[in-house]
Design an enzyme around this catalytic site. Structure first.
Site, PDB file in Angstrom:
ATOM      1  CB  CYS A 113      41.589 -19.456   4.281  1.00 20.34           C
ATOM      2  SG  CYS A 113      41.613 -17.714   3.883  1.00 20.34           S
ATOM      3  CG  HIS A 255      37.469 -20.662   5.010  1.00 21.69           C
ATOM      4  ND1 HIS A 255      37.778 -19.815   6.049  1.00 21.69           N
ATOM      5  CD2 HIS A 255      37.861 -20.012   3.872  1.00 21.69           C
ATOM      6  CE1 HIS A 255      38.322 -18.707   5.569  1.00 21.69           C
ATOM      7  NE2 HIS A 255      38.376 -18.805   4.251  1.00 21.69           N
ATOM      8  CG  ASN A 285      38.059 -15.035   4.610  1.00 22.00           C
ATOM      9  OD1 ASN A 285      38.548 -15.690   5.542  1.00 22.00           O
ATOM     10  ND2 ASN A 285      38.368 -15.256   3.355  1.00 22.00           N
TER      11      ASN A 285
HETATM   12  N1  COA Z   1      30.934  -3.135  -3.839  1.00 20.71           N
HETATM   13  C1  COA Z   1      30.278  -2.900  -4.998  1.00 20.71           C
HETATM   14  N2  COA Z   1      30.636  -3.477  -6.148  1.00 20.71           N
HETATM   15  C2  COA Z   1      31.673  -4.326  -6.134  1.00 20.71           C
HETATM   16  C3  COA Z   1      32.398  -4.607  -4.959  1.00 20.71           C
HETATM   17  C4  COA Z   1      31.977  -3.969  -3.778  1.00 20.71           C
HETATM   18  N3  COA Z   1      32.609  -4.167  -2.606  1.00 20.71           N
HETATM   19  N4  COA Z   1      33.377  -5.492  -5.246  1.00 20.71           N
HETATM   20  C5  COA Z   1      33.280  -5.762  -6.564  1.00 20.71           C
HETATM   21  N5  COA Z   1      32.270  -5.052  -7.091  1.00 20.71           N
HETATM   22  C6  COA Z   1      31.810  -5.030  -8.477  1.00 20.71           C
HETATM   23  C7  COA Z   1      32.897  -5.378  -9.459  1.00 20.71           C
HETATM   24  O1  COA Z   1      33.711  -4.261  -9.724  1.00 20.71           O
HETATM   25  C8  COA Z   1      32.103  -5.827 -10.659  1.00 20.71           C
HETATM   26  O2  COA Z   1      31.688  -4.694 -11.348  1.00 20.71           O
HETATM   27  P1  COA Z   1      31.747  -4.657 -12.947  1.00 20.71           P
HETATM   28  O3  COA Z   1      30.788  -5.746 -13.381  1.00 20.71           O
HETATM   29  O4  COA Z   1      31.273  -3.280 -13.264  1.00 20.71           O
HETATM   30  O5  COA Z   1      33.162  -4.946 -13.324  1.00 20.71           O
HETATM   31  C9  COA Z   1      30.872  -6.470 -10.024  1.00 20.71           C
HETATM   32  O6  COA Z   1      30.815  -5.991  -8.669  1.00 20.71           O
HETATM   33  C10 COA Z   1      30.868  -7.966 -10.031  1.00 20.71           C
HETATM   34  O7  COA Z   1      32.127  -8.414  -9.563  1.00 20.71           O
HETATM   35  P2  COA Z   1      32.426  -9.918  -9.373  1.00 20.71           P
HETATM   36  O8  COA Z   1      33.859 -10.084  -8.978  1.00 20.71           O
HETATM   37  O9  COA Z   1      31.934 -10.709 -10.549  1.00 20.71           O
HETATM   38  O10 COA Z   1      31.462 -10.255  -8.131  1.00 20.71           O
HETATM   39  P3  COA Z   1      31.208 -11.630  -7.451  1.00 20.71           P
HETATM   40  O11 COA Z   1      29.783 -11.906  -7.420  1.00 20.71           O
HETATM   41  O12 COA Z   1      32.139 -12.703  -7.974  1.00 20.71           O
HETATM   42  O13 COA Z   1      31.655 -11.328  -5.956  1.00 20.71           O
HETATM   43  C11 COA Z   1      33.480 -11.748  -4.482  1.00 20.71           C
HETATM   44  C12 COA Z   1      32.983 -10.942  -5.667  1.00 20.71           C
HETATM   45  C13 COA Z   1      34.927 -11.335  -4.226  1.00 20.71           C
HETATM   46  C14 COA Z   1      32.629 -11.410  -3.291  1.00 20.71           C
HETATM   47  C15 COA Z   1      33.406 -13.251  -4.806  1.00 20.71           C
HETATM   48  O14 COA Z   1      33.966 -13.504  -6.071  1.00 20.71           O
HETATM   49  C16 COA Z   1      34.113 -14.102  -3.799  1.00 20.71           C
HETATM   50  O15 COA Z   1      33.745 -14.177  -2.648  1.00 20.71           O
HETATM   51  N6  COA Z   1      35.148 -14.843  -4.235  1.00 20.71           N
HETATM   52  C17 COA Z   1      35.881 -15.712  -3.371  1.00 20.71           C
HETATM   53  C18 COA Z   1      36.831 -14.910  -2.557  1.00 20.71           C
HETATM   54  C19 COA Z   1      37.462 -15.739  -1.499  1.00 20.71           C
HETATM   55  O16 COA Z   1      36.904 -16.706  -1.099  1.00 20.71           O
HETATM   56  N7  COA Z   1      38.639 -15.320  -1.060  1.00 20.71           N
HETATM   57  C20 COA Z   1      39.306 -15.947  -0.014  1.00 20.71           C
HETATM   58  C21 COA Z   1      39.595 -17.375  -0.285  1.00 20.71           C
HETATM   59  S1  COA Z   1      39.888 -18.168   1.203  1.00 20.71           S
END
Ligand code: COA
Length: 328
Positions: A113, A255, A285
């Site tokens: 990215c 980004h 993204n």
């Molecule tokens: N729909 C519904 N629930 C979802 C889900 C979706 N698409 N994706 C994850 N969940 C659930 C998980 O399973 C978890 O459930 P659990 O508590 O029963 O285990 C819950 O939501 C919380 O998950 P968590 O990973 O803590 O959520 P979050 O608030 O951290 O959001 C992301 C997840 C991926 C959106 C976030 O962490 C993120 O954006 N991270 C950075 C990713 C990134 O930038 N990647 C590219 C880098 S360039």
């Protein structure tokens, strides 16, 4: 030494729109969850017949038209991508041939990215050193090919697209152009975001495919915290190095990985919301494409005017991160 100016931009996103409501039918998720946690509503998906170079060529034609530069004038084509057409030849070589850039060198840059900021930094050095005058930089990604469409943790996040920038070395006493590019890496966090299947560490076999190693793997939660920290650090370092304050920024182009990451960066910098460009709602993204796509939209939408101070900050797999400070 020449100043390095962005003299044209262009972007292309595939026609097919995949909405949060479409995703509700594919995995156990909801529009409400995706929008609240990421700020995304929809993303674009490339058609089966499109390759990364096809998207890149479409964006390149628009940027060349915008800049008034002809393919024959291009000295170097840089393609930032983590989803190239193939291992080799480089995607840049396919673009070079397709647009008829007869005298141009061409190579790809792999920084996930952060690819656009890394490529911008490479282009800046080539122009400042006097080696090249005109460089075409394109970011292009088709991450939809490397997503596990049964994994709700990742499949809601990514979108496809391409965006191009034409850079030129200019003389004279004006202050416009790239002020600095700063790039960083920390490979000890490589396991937070990677795609290993097919590489020399993991040649494709029936077993690697059964284990889905040909698809993107991500630890979103850990990435989130490091992304905020490093983007803030990259922004502050760019400003301090060049003698600016946060209040001097006219537009921050971050980004677009997650709206909550962008909000946390803004809050940490104490930068007002109206000074931040956000289009994640429409595209998700798009990896290396996200910053040049946002730049193109900001320019075409009248969000940038001559003399503005623009700060771009990127973050991605590697880990990699970086910034570009530009006087428009
Ligand atoms: N729909 C519904 N629930 C979802 C889900 C979706 N698409 N994706 C994850 N969940 C659930 C998980 O399973 C978890 O459930 P659990 O508590 O029963 O285990 C819950 O939501 C919380 O998950 P968590 O990973 O803590 O959520 P979050 O608030 O951290 O959001 C992301 C997840 C991926 C959106 C976030 O962490 C993120 O954006 N991270 C950075 C990713 C990134 O930038 N990647 C590219 C880098 S360039």
């Amino acid at each position: 030494m020449k100043r390095v100016k962005i003299i044209g931009t262009g972007s292309y996103v595939p026609e097919k729109v995949l909405t949060n409501f479409d995703l509700e039918k594919m995995v156990d998720t909801s529009d409400e969850w995706i929008h609240t946690r990421t700020g995304m509503s929809e993303r674009r998906i490339a058609s089966d017949k499109d390759k990364a170079s096809d998207l890149a060529v479409k964006a390149a034609h628009k940027a060349l038209k915008d800049s008034g530069v002809t393919p024959e004038e291009i000295d170097l084509i840089l393609v930032a991508t983590a989803t190239p057409d193939m291992f080799f030849p480089s995607t840049a070589c396919f673009v070079q041939s397709a647009i008829g850039a007869k005298k141009s060198a061409a190579f790809d840059i792999s920084a996930a990215c952060s690819g656009y900021i890394y490529a911008l930094s490479v282009a800046e050095q080539y122009i400042k050193s006097g080696k090249y005058k005109t460089i075409l930089l394109i970011a292009t990604e088709i991450f939809s090919r490397y997503i596990d469409w049964t994994d709700r943790n990742t499949c809601v996040l990514f979108g496809d697209g391409a965006a191009a920038t034409v850079l030129k070395g200019v003389g004279g006493n004006k202050a416009d152009g790239i002020i600095s590019t700063l790039i960083y890496s920390d490979g000890k966090y490589a396991d937070l975001l990677y795609l290993m299947g097919g590489g020399s560490s993991s040649p494709l076999t029936h077993e690697t495919i059964d284990n889905k190693l040909h698809l993107l793997k991500m630890k979103g939660n850990s990435l989130f915290k490091i992304a905020v920290k490093n983007m803030v650090k990259a922004a502050r370092e760019a400003l301090t190095l060049n003698g600016y304050k946060v209040s001097d920024i006219d537009l921050l182009i971050p980004h677009q990985a997650n709206k909550r990451i962008i909000d946390a960066v803004a809050e940490n910098l104490e930068l007002p919301k109206e000074k931040i460009f956000v289009n994640i709602e429409k595209y998700g993204n798009t990896s290396a494409v996200s910053i040049p796509l946002a730049l193109d939209e900001a320019l075409k939408g009248g969000r940038i005017k001559e003399g503005d101070l623009i700060l771009m900050v990127a973050f991605g797999g590697g880990l990699t991160w970086g910034s570009a400070l530009i006087r428009w």
